[in-house]
Design a protein around this motif. Sequence first.
Motif, PDB file in Angstrom:
ATOM      1  N   CYS A   1       0.864  -1.178   0.000  1.00 45.77           N
ATOM      2  CA  CYS A   1       0.000   0.000   0.000  1.00 45.77           C
ATOM      3  C   CYS A   1       0.901   1.228   0.000  1.00 45.77           C
ATOM      4  O   CYS A   1       1.609   1.478   0.979  1.00 45.77           O
ATOM      5  N   VAL A   2       0.881   1.952  -1.109  1.00 46.85           N
ATOM      6  CA  VAL A   2       1.677   3.165  -1.227  1.00 46.85           C
ATOM      7  C   VAL A   2       0.796   4.370  -0.909  1.00 46.85           C
ATOM      8  O   VAL A   2      -0.290   4.523  -1.472  1.00 46.85           O
ATOM      9  N   ARG A   3       1.292   5.195  -0.010  1.00 46.03           N
ATOM     10  CA  ARG A   3       0.538   6.352   0.468  1.00 46.03           C
ATOM     11  C   ARG A   3       1.148   7.611  -0.092  1.00 46.03           C
ATOM     12  O   ARG A   3       2.362   7.820   0.003  1.00 46.03           O
ATOM     13  N   SER A   4       0.319   8.490  -0.666  1.00 48.19           N
ATOM     14  CA  SER A   4       0.854   9.639  -1.388  1.00 48.19           C
ATOM     15  C   SER A   4       1.226  10.798  -0.480  1.00 48.19           C
ATOM     16  O   SER A   4       2.167  11.529  -0.755  1.00 48.19           O
ATOM     17  N   ARG A   5       0.492  11.010   0.605  1.00 49.78           N
ATOM     18  CA  ARG A   5       0.787  12.135   1.486  1.00 49.78           C
ATOM     19  C   ARG A   5       0.157  11.859   2.846  1.00 49.78           C
ATOM     20  O   ARG A   5      -0.577  10.897   3.012  1.00 49.78           O
ATOM     21  N   TYR A   6       0.495  12.704   3.793  1.00 48.20           N
ATOM     22  CA  TYR A   6       0.011  12.527   5.155  1.00 48.20           C
ATOM     23  C   TYR A   6      -0.863  13.707   5.548  1.00 48.20           C
ATOM     24  O   TYR A   6      -0.647  14.832   5.111  1.00 48.20           O
ATOM     25  N   THR A   7      -1.841  13.455   6.358  1.00 47.97           N
ATOM     26  CA  THR A   7      -2.630  14.527   6.944  1.00 47.97           C
ATOM     27  C   THR A   7      -2.649  14.355   8.447  1.00 47.97           C
ATOM     28  O   THR A   7      -2.532  13.239   8.965  1.00 47.97           O
ATOM     29  N   TYR A   8      -2.805  15.459   9.152  1.00 44.60           N
ATOM     30  CA  TYR A   8      -2.759  15.445  10.592  1.00 44.60           C
ATOM     31  C   TYR A   8      -3.805  14.496  11.164  1.00 44.60           C
ATOM     32  O   TYR A   8      -4.975  14.541  10.793  1.00 44.60           O
TER      33      TYR A   8
ATOM     34  N   GLY B   1      -0.535 -14.676  13.782  1.00 40.33           N
ATOM     35  CA  GLY B   1       0.393 -15.772  13.541  1.00 40.33           C
ATOM     36  C   GLY B   1       0.548 -16.140  12.074  1.00 40.33           C
ATOM     37  O   GLY B   1       1.443 -16.898  11.724  1.00 40.33           O
ATOM     38  N   ARG B   2      -0.321 -15.608  11.224  1.00 40.89           N
ATOM     39  CA  ARG B   2      -0.241 -15.901   9.784  1.00 40.89           C
ATOM     40  C   ARG B   2       0.083 -14.656   8.963  1.00 40.89           C
ATOM     41  O   ARG B   2       0.768 -14.748   7.945  1.00 40.89           O
ATOM     42  N   PHE B   3      -0.437 -13.519   9.364  1.00 39.14           N
ATOM     43  CA  PHE B   3      -0.237 -12.257   8.643  1.00 39.14           C
ATOM     44  C   PHE B   3       0.693 -11.357   9.447  1.00 39.14           C
ATOM     45  O   PHE B   3       0.701 -11.389  10.682  1.00 39.14           O
ATOM     46  N   ALA B   4       1.443 -10.531   8.739  1.00 38.84           N
ATOM     47  CA  ALA B   4       2.325  -9.562   9.392  1.00 38.84           C
ATOM     48  C   ALA B   4       2.262  -8.241   8.641  1.00 38.84           C
ATOM     49  O   ALA B   4       2.466  -8.211   7.421  1.00 38.84           O
ATOM     50  N   ILE B   5       1.998  -7.171   9.371  1.00 38.86           N
ATOM     51  CA  ILE B   5       1.975  -5.827   8.787  1.00 38.86           C
ATOM     52  C   ILE B   5       3.288  -5.140   9.112  1.00 38.86           C
ATOM     53  O   ILE B   5       3.822  -5.282  10.221  1.00 38.86           O
ATOM     54  N   SER B   6       3.820  -4.408   8.135  1.00 33.78           N
ATOM     55  CA  SER B   6       5.087  -3.702   8.334  1.00 33.78           C
ATOM     56  C   SER B   6       5.091  -2.464   7.466  1.00 33.78           C
ATOM     57  O   SER B   6       4.188  -2.263   6.646  1.00 33.78           O
ATOM     58  N   GLN B   7       6.120  -1.646   7.645  1.00 35.22           N
ATOM     59  CA  GLN B   7       6.168  -0.408   6.870  1.00 35.22           C
ATOM     60  C   GLN B   7       7.586  -0.082   6.463  1.00 35.22           C
ATOM     61  O   GLN B   7       8.545  -0.486   7.122  1.00 35.22           O
ATOM     62  N   ASP B   8       7.689   0.658   5.380  1.00 36.66           N
ATOM     63  CA  ASP B   8       8.950   1.246   4.931  1.00 36.66           C
ATOM     64  C   ASP B   8       8.652   2.723   4.734  1.00 36.66           C
ATOM     65  O   ASP B   8       8.111   3.118   3.689  1.00 36.66           O
ATOM     66  N   ASN B   9       8.971   3.521   5.734  1.00 37.39           N
ATOM     67  CA  ASN B   9       8.604   4.939   5.668  1.00 37.39           C
ATOM     68  C   ASN B   9       9.329   5.663   4.543  1.00 37.39           C
ATOM     69  O   ASN B   9       8.795   6.619   3.982  1.00 37.39           O
ATOM     70  N   ALA B  10      10.533   5.234   4.209  1.00 37.98           N
ATOM     71  CA  ALA B  10      11.268   5.879   3.117  1.00 37.98           C
ATOM     72  C   ALA B  10      10.531   5.730   1.789  1.00 37.98           C
ATOM     73  O   ALA B  10      10.649   6.569   0.901  1.00 37.98           O
ATOM     74  N   LYS B  11       9.757   4.651   1.676  1.00 39.65           N
ATOM     75  CA  LYS B  11       8.986   4.405   0.457  1.00 39.65           C
ATOM     76  C   LYS B  11       7.513   4.732   0.635  1.00 39.65           C
ATOM     77  O   LYS B  11       6.717   4.490  -0.277  1.00 39.65           O
ATOM     78  N   SER B  12       7.135   5.238   1.815  1.00 38.49           N
ATOM     79  CA  SER B  12       5.726   5.544   2.110  1.00 38.49           C
ATOM     80  C   SER B  12       4.841   4.338   1.818  1.00 38.49           C
ATOM     81  O   SER B  12       3.746   4.477   1.254  1.00 38.49           O
ATOM     82  N   THR B  13       5.321   3.176   2.199  1.00 41.70           N
ATOM     83  CA  THR B  13       4.639   1.930   1.859  1.00 41.70           C
ATOM     84  C   THR B  13       4.401   1.097   3.110  1.00 41.70           C
ATOM     85  O   THR B  13       5.275   0.981   3.969  1.00 41.70           O
TER      86      THR B  13
END
Length: 121
Positions: free
Chosen positions: A22-29, A66-78
């Motif tokens: 999931c690529v996120r284009s921008r952030y809002t407060y 135990g089956r799914f894992a959520i993670s992030q790469d902030n440098a890629k906004s993903t």
Amino acid sequence: QVQLVESGGGSVQAGGSLRLSCVRSRYTYGNNYVGWFRQAPGKEREGVAAIYTGGGTTVYANSVKGRFAISQDNAKSTVYLQMDSLKPEDTAMYYCAAGLGGLRPESYNYWGQGTQVTVSS
């Protein structure tokens, strides 16, 4: 306006794996959480996992622990959702969303278009 674009869905056999992005284009407060949700035909949308983008805190639905894992790469906004040991009941359209946290869809304000996951037995 926050925009989210999902990718990575597909068809796999039971026991297989997929990784959604999931690529996120921008952030809002205030909308500092990204969640993954799914909706199967005839069923309500349900929360699968969520992550606090500011610190990495995560939460999971019992059905995927135990089956799914959520993670992030902030440098890629993903934000990623690694799905292992997939079951036919995981078949659904998967959406990512940005919002206030938790696993309730009504807590999220911005939604992607979804990516289909199909698991065959």
